[in-house]
Structures are given as structure tokens and as C-alpha cells.
Design an enzyme around this catalytic site. Structure first.
Site, PDB file in Angstrom:
ATOM      1  CG  ASP A  75      -1.915   1.078   1.320  1.00  0.00           C
ATOM      2  OD1 ASP A  75      -1.761   2.086   0.600  1.00  0.00           O
ATOM      3  OD2 ASP A  75      -2.868   0.944   2.113  1.00  0.00           O
ATOM      4  CB  VAL A  76       1.500   3.981  -2.453  1.00  0.00           C
ATOM      5  CG1 VAL A  76       1.981   3.117  -3.597  1.00  0.00           C
ATOM      6  CG2 VAL A  76       0.074   4.461  -2.667  1.00  0.00           C
ATOM      7  CB  SER A 152      -5.113  13.742 -13.661  1.00  0.00           C
ATOM      8  OG  SER A 152      -6.405  13.912 -14.202  1.00  0.00           O
ATOM      9  CE1 TYR A 169      -7.880  10.964  -9.752  1.00  0.00           C
ATOM     10  CE2 TYR A 169      -8.304  12.971 -10.999  1.00  0.00           C
ATOM     11  CZ  TYR A 169      -7.801  11.680 -10.928  1.00  0.00           C
ATOM     12  OH  TYR A 169      -7.224  11.114 -12.030  1.00  0.00           O
TER      13      TYR A 169
END
Length: 270
Positions: A75-76, A152, A169
Site C-alpha cells: 500500500d503506497v 491528470s 482528486y
């Protein structure tokens, strides 16, 4: 002869989607792979996340290219787990030359989850920081390296909606750009290059699922705002992988500190 013969790439979020595509594309060019992925569900993420079977498929596809791969669940968000996986993979495969901080989540949906903001920031930004920090000592020792952080179009534009998950996000993808710019400066004396890629919508399970589709359809204006300039709804994972291949190979040997959009003209419309 491949563009990456003799190189080793450390890739997060490698079980499926863009991460698997990156692993396969770099392996096609001669790289060996250290692949990690959480392979488990995060509660605030409504769409199904990766599984151990997904990571096993990545291993199968890389090995089919006659390249070596070390794969481990990690898990980062857990720095110790990332460091341990990096060390174990380096011991088995060899010293790392390329780092792709690709792991990310998009906990957007019709139902607000109070955990979403923290989860997405922890994975998409802190996880990127953990990935790079785990690799820095080895890269400095080798006095060379290429790092690509996955941002993104939301890292260049104010999109993503008004929920905690959507705001988180967008904020995290902007934060990744700040990390890239700072690392590009601080790591340059060791010949370590750092860049970001900025995809538009990509044909992966994170985007192509019932939850995300319902989220986009709930606000027609958002759907229109997410449209690309070129007449294509989404790009394919390999399109991002090809851009990364340029950045991490000698083709891009003097490219550092840049934001590379692979977005079918999305950002140019803004």
C-alpha cells in the site's frame, strides 16, 4: 535492441490499467520490472479495485516477454511497506533506474463519503511522495535515474466535481506537479530527471465502471467539460505508456521538470 535494455523499473499500481500497461510496454523495450499494488479495496472507493489475480496477470504478461519481474502487494500509503518492497525487488531484480509513481484512486460517486478526501490525498499525493523517497537513496548512489509521476488533466484544470473525493482528486493531482517541480530541481545534481504525465480519461477499470459512469451522467455540464478536443472519448493505457517510454529512455535524456499532457487536446480547450 530495446530502448531500455538492462534497465529496471519500479512501478506502483501495477496490477491493472495504466500500471500494467507501463510494465508491459517497458518490458517490451528490455526493462525488468518491480511491481507493487495494494490489491485490496479502500472503503471510500465505490468501484472495484485491483486483486491479487490482477497482479498475477501482470507478472504473466511481463514474463511472456522473457523479462524478469518481482511483484508484491504493498500500500503506497505505508512508507515502510513501500521501502520494503523496493528493497526486496532490488535485491532480486537489480538496482532501479526508472520509477513510475502511478498508483491512484478516484473516489468519486453520487454518495458523499467523509473518508474520501483523506483517502485520495493519502494515495494520490502522499503515496507518490513515499514512492519517490523510497527510491532516492538508490538513485543517488547510481548518480542517474528517471522518475515519472502520474498526474491528470485534473492536475492542470479545476475539474472533478464538488464532493470531497472529487476535490481531493484535483488537489492531489495538482500537488503531484509541485512534487515533480521540486524533485526535478533537488535531484538534478545526481542526473535524476523528474516529470509528470497528464492523461485525459483512459480506458481502464478506474474510469470504465458503473460508478464513474453514473457520476458523470449525474451532471451533464461535467460530462461536456470532460470532453476532449480531438474526436476521441478516451485514450488507451498504451498511449500513456508510450509517452512515459519517451520520458524515461535516452530519447528524453535532457527532459526534466515538464508536465506532459497526453490528453487529446483536453487542456488546450481550457
Amino acid at each position: 535492441m530495446g530502448l531500455l535494455d538492462g534497465k529496471v523499473a519500479f512501478i506502483t499500481g501495477a496490477a491493472r490499467g495504466q500500471g500494467r500497461s507501463h510494465a508491459v510496454r517497458l518490458a517490451q523495450e528490455g526493462a525488468d520490472i518491480i511491481a507493487i499494488d495494494i490489491c485490496a479495496q479502500i472503503d471510500s472507493v465505490a468501484y472495484p479495485m485491483s486483486t491479487p489475480d490482477d497482479l498475477a496477470e501482470t507478472v504473466k504478461e511481463v514474463e511472456a516477454l522473457d523479462r524478469r519481474i518481482f511483484a508484491q502487494q504493498a500500500d503506497v500509503r505505508d512508507f515502510d511497506a513501500v521501502k520494503a518492497a523496493f528493497a526486496a525487488g532490488s535485491a532480486e531484480i537489480g538496482p532501479v533506474d526508472i520509477v513510475l509513481a502511478n498508483a491512484g484512486i478516484a473516489p468519486m460517486g453520487l454518495e458523499e463519503d467523509p473518508r474520501a478526501w483523506q483517502d485520495v490525498v493519502d494515495v494520490n499525493m502522499t503515496g507518490v511522495y513515499h514512492t519517490v523517497e523510497a527510491a532516492i537513496p538508490s538513485l543517488k548512489e547510481r548518480n542517474a535515474g528517471a522518475i515519472v509521476l502520474t498526474s491528470s488533466t485534473a492536475g492542470n484544470n479545476g475539474i472533478g466535481g464538488a464532493t470531497g473525493g472529487g476535490l481531493g482528486y484535483t488537489a492531489s493531482k495538482h500537488g503531484v506537479v509541485g512534487l515533480m517541480r521540486s524533485y526535478a530541481n533537488t535531484l538534478a545534481p545526481w542526473n535524476i530527471r523528474v516529470n509528470t504525465v497528464h492523461p485525459t480519461g483512459v480506458n481502464t477499470p478506474m474510469v470504465v465502471n458503473d460508478i464513474m459512469q453514473a457520476f458523470l451522467e449525474s451532471d451533464p455540464q461535467m460530462g461536456q467539460a470532460m470532453a476532449n478536443a480531438l474526436p476521441v472519448g478516451m485514450v488507451e493505457p498504451v498511449d500513456i505508456s508510450n509517452a512515459i517510454l519517451f520520458l524515461v529512455s535516452d530519447l528524453g535524456r535532457y527532459v526534466t521538470g515538464v508536465q506532459l499532457p497526453v490528453d487529446a487536446g483536453f487542456s488546450n480547450k481550457k
